[in-house]
Design a protein around this motif. Sequence first.
Motif, PDB file in Angstrom:
ATOM      1  N   ASP A 105       0.901  -0.799  -0.305  1.00  0.00           N
ATOM      2  CA  ASP A 105       0.305  -0.178  -0.115  1.00  0.00           C
ATOM      3  C   ASP A 105       0.867   1.530  -0.542  1.00  0.00           C
ATOM      4  O   ASP A 105       0.806   2.535   0.355  1.00  0.00           O
ATOM      5  N   LEU A 106       1.923   0.540  -0.644  1.00  0.00           N
ATOM      6  CA  LEU A 106       2.706   2.630  -1.016  1.00  0.00           C
ATOM      7  C   LEU A 106       2.443   3.203  -1.925  1.00  0.00           C
ATOM      8  O   LEU A 106       1.682   3.221  -1.967  1.00  0.00           O
ATOM      9  N   PRO A 107       2.733   4.550  -1.690  1.00  0.00           N
ATOM     10  CA  PRO A 107       2.352   5.160  -2.328  1.00  0.00           C
ATOM     11  C   PRO A 107       2.944   5.567  -3.936  1.00  0.00           C
ATOM     12  O   PRO A 107       3.911   4.288  -4.144  1.00  0.00           O
ATOM     13  N   ARG A 108       1.998   5.366  -5.202  1.00  0.00           N
ATOM     14  CA  ARG A 108       1.973   5.205  -6.157  1.00  0.00           C
ATOM     15  C   ARG A 108       2.636   6.666  -6.250  1.00  0.00           C
ATOM     16  O   ARG A 108       3.380   6.163  -8.153  1.00  0.00           O
ATOM     17  N   ILE A 109       2.221   8.247  -6.639  1.00  0.00           N
ATOM     18  CA  ILE A 109       2.391   8.802  -7.386  1.00  0.00           C
ATOM     19  C   ILE A 109       3.649   9.957  -6.637  1.00  0.00           C
ATOM     20  O   ILE A 109       2.726   9.730  -4.911  1.00  0.00           O
ATOM     21  N   TYR A 110       4.191  10.424  -7.237  1.00  0.00           N
ATOM     22  CA  TYR A 110       5.176  11.311  -6.755  1.00  0.00           C
ATOM     23  C   TYR A 110       4.988  13.043  -7.512  1.00  0.00           C
ATOM     24  O   TYR A 110       5.349  13.002  -8.493  1.00  0.00           O
ATOM     25  N   THR A 111       5.257  13.597  -7.013  1.00  0.00           N
ATOM     26  CA  THR A 111       5.706  15.150  -7.369  1.00  0.00           C
ATOM     27  C   THR A 111       7.208  15.170  -7.297  1.00  0.00           C
ATOM     28  O   THR A 111       7.768  15.658  -6.020  1.00  0.00           O
ATOM     29  N   VAL A 112       7.732  15.251  -8.619  1.00  0.00           N
ATOM     30  CA  VAL A 112       9.143  15.698  -8.151  1.00  0.00           C
ATOM     31  C   VAL A 112       9.598  17.057  -8.892  1.00  0.00           C
ATOM     32  O   VAL A 112       9.053  17.410  -9.396  1.00  0.00           O
ATOM     33  N   VAL A 113      10.445  17.905  -7.523  1.00  0.00           N
ATOM     34  CA  VAL A 113      10.691  19.799  -8.140  1.00  0.00           C
ATOM     35  C   VAL A 113      12.101  19.153  -9.423  1.00  0.00           C
ATOM     36  O   VAL A 113      12.766  18.881  -8.374  1.00  0.00           O
ATOM     37  N   VAL A 114      12.988  19.835  -9.757  1.00  0.00           N
ATOM     38  CA  VAL A 114      13.750  20.073 -10.472  1.00  0.00           C
ATOM     39  C   VAL A 114      14.329  21.212 -10.718  1.00  0.00           C
ATOM     40  O   VAL A 114      13.652  22.204 -11.260  1.00  0.00           O
ATOM     41  N   ASN A 115      15.102  21.536 -10.328  1.00  0.00           N
ATOM     42  CA  ASN A 115      16.250  22.979  -9.989  1.00  0.00           C
ATOM     43  C   ASN A 115      17.652  22.462 -10.395  1.00  0.00           C
ATOM     44  O   ASN A 115      18.545  22.308 -10.000  1.00  0.00           O
ATOM     45  N   CYS A 116      17.811  23.560 -11.443  1.00  0.00           N
ATOM     46  CA  CYS A 116      19.908  23.872 -12.038  1.00  0.00           C
ATOM     47  C   CYS A 116      19.872  24.714 -12.611  1.00  0.00           C
ATOM     48  O   CYS A 116      19.086  25.861 -12.519  1.00  0.00           O
ATOM     49  N   SER A 117      21.293  25.144 -12.829  1.00  0.00           N
ATOM     50  CA  SER A 117      21.702  26.142 -13.329  1.00  0.00           C
ATOM     51  C   SER A 117      22.600  25.875 -14.912  1.00  0.00           C
ATOM     52  O   SER A 117      22.675  24.558 -14.813  1.00  0.00           O
ATOM     53  N   GLY A 118      22.424  27.071 -16.328  1.00  0.00           N
ATOM     54  CA  GLY A 118      22.724  26.458 -17.055  1.00  0.00           C
ATOM     55  C   GLY A 118      23.802  27.513 -17.807  1.00  0.00           C
ATOM     56  O   GLY A 118      24.313  28.535 -17.076  1.00  0.00           O
ATOM     57  N   PRO A 119      24.267  27.831 -18.640  1.00  0.00           N
ATOM     58  CA  PRO A 119      25.594  28.694 -18.467  1.00  0.00           C
ATOM     59  C   PRO A 119      24.859  29.977 -19.297  1.00  0.00           C
ATOM     60  O   PRO A 119      25.690  30.488 -18.321  1.00  0.00           O
ATOM     61  N   PHE A 120      23.452  30.078 -18.697  1.00  0.00           N
ATOM     62  CA  PHE A 120      22.806  31.180 -18.541  1.00  0.00           C
ATOM     63  C   PHE A 120      22.418  31.614 -17.066  1.00  0.00           C
ATOM     64  O   PHE A 120      21.451  32.733 -16.491  1.00  0.00           O
ATOM     65  N   PRO A 165      20.154  30.470 -14.117  1.00  0.00           N
ATOM     66  CA  PRO A 165      18.773  29.596 -13.120  1.00  0.00           C
ATOM     67  C   PRO A 165      18.524  28.803 -14.976  1.00  0.00           C
ATOM     68  O   PRO A 165      17.296  30.216 -14.931  1.00  0.00           O
ATOM     69  N   VAL A 166      17.816  27.731 -14.166  1.00  0.00           N
ATOM     70  CA  VAL A 166      17.129  27.688 -15.571  1.00  0.00           C
ATOM     71  C   VAL A 166      15.823  27.210 -14.529  1.00  0.00           C
ATOM     72  O   VAL A 166      15.477  27.015 -13.410  1.00  0.00           O
ATOM     73  N   GLU A 167      14.404  27.919 -15.576  1.00  0.00           N
ATOM     74  CA  GLU A 167      13.414  27.177 -15.410  1.00  0.00           C
ATOM     75  C   GLU A 167      12.862  26.156 -14.181  1.00  0.00           C
ATOM     76  O   GLU A 167      13.638  25.168 -14.847  1.00  0.00           O
ATOM     77  N   THR A 168      11.945  26.119 -12.990  1.00  0.00           N
ATOM     78  CA  THR A 168      12.131  25.120 -12.107  1.00  0.00           C
ATOM     79  C   THR A 168      11.134  24.443 -12.569  1.00  0.00           C
ATOM     80  O   THR A 168      10.289  24.549 -13.849  1.00  0.00           O
ATOM     81  N   LEU A 169      10.733  22.874 -13.210  1.00  0.00           N
ATOM     82  CA  LEU A 169      10.492  21.456 -13.173  1.00  0.00           C
ATOM     83  C   LEU A 169       9.287  20.998 -12.743  1.00  0.00           C
ATOM     84  O   LEU A 169      11.030  21.003 -11.792  1.00  0.00           O
ATOM     85  N   THR A 170       8.477  21.202 -12.738  1.00  0.00           N
ATOM     86  CA  THR A 170       8.182  19.679 -11.761  1.00  0.00           C
ATOM     87  C   THR A 170       7.271  18.261 -12.674  1.00  0.00           C
ATOM     88  O   THR A 170       6.437  19.259 -13.633  1.00  0.00           O
ATOM     89  N   TYR A 171       7.756  17.819 -11.945  1.00  0.00           N
ATOM     90  CA  TYR A 171       7.360  16.416 -12.245  1.00  0.00           C
ATOM     91  C   TYR A 171       6.243  15.725 -11.318  1.00  0.00           C
ATOM     92  O   TYR A 171       6.216  15.228 -10.898  1.00  0.00           O
TER      93      TYR A 171
END
Length: 225
Positions: A131-146, A148-154
């Motif tokens: 009965d463990l959770p089946r749905i997870y929300t992942v938020v990703v933050n990182c930086s690139g050559p310009f 901080p990159v726009e935050t992505l949520t999955y």
Amino acid sequence: MDESTLALIAIVISVLTAVGTFIYTHQQMKAAKKANALTEQAQREQVQPYVIADIRERVPGSQLLCFFIENSGPTVARDVQLTVDPPLQSALGDETAAKLNAAVTRKISVLPPKRQLMYLMDVSHKLFESDLPRIYTVVVNCSGPFGPVETLTYTIDLDALKHGLLNRESLEWSTHVLAEESKKARKAQEKQADAMGRLFRTVSEEIEARRPDGHEPPEIEPPTP
């Protein structure tokens, strides 16, 4: 119509023409500016890292579920930071879950292009029987050559895998089945050899007990398993 009236009309027409030209030119400049901004944004996005997170089978058909972090963009991702809600859980136990959460939420200083990180999370049939959770929300933050990159949520829905990709028709599963069958056959052979050995010892002891004094007992070949 006198000349003054005609002159006034000409002036009004000139003013209206100038205003129309100004409005048209302003709109054209505004559209060009917007197009340039979109082009610049597209160019920036083309050279930005793109870090994604996913939970899927280790290889197609595998029973092992793994948590993946991958940079599918063309440039290096820096200071990659993930948050997962709720924290990852595993049917393999609390210790496995704790290690997994510590690994995937640790800041990654550098993640090169096309680099993939894989962390063992669970065994599919154990997870789907729990009965463990089946749905997870992942938020990703990182930086690139310009910067901080726009935050992505999955949102990761494991039930999408339950009736789809997870099956036992794979080389990995076939290898597992063959290994289990080989183990069972080896144990059966060991039991048979042990039984034959006990039988040989029993027969030898019986012959030893019955042989006449001063005579050597006949040689007995051990039975072949």
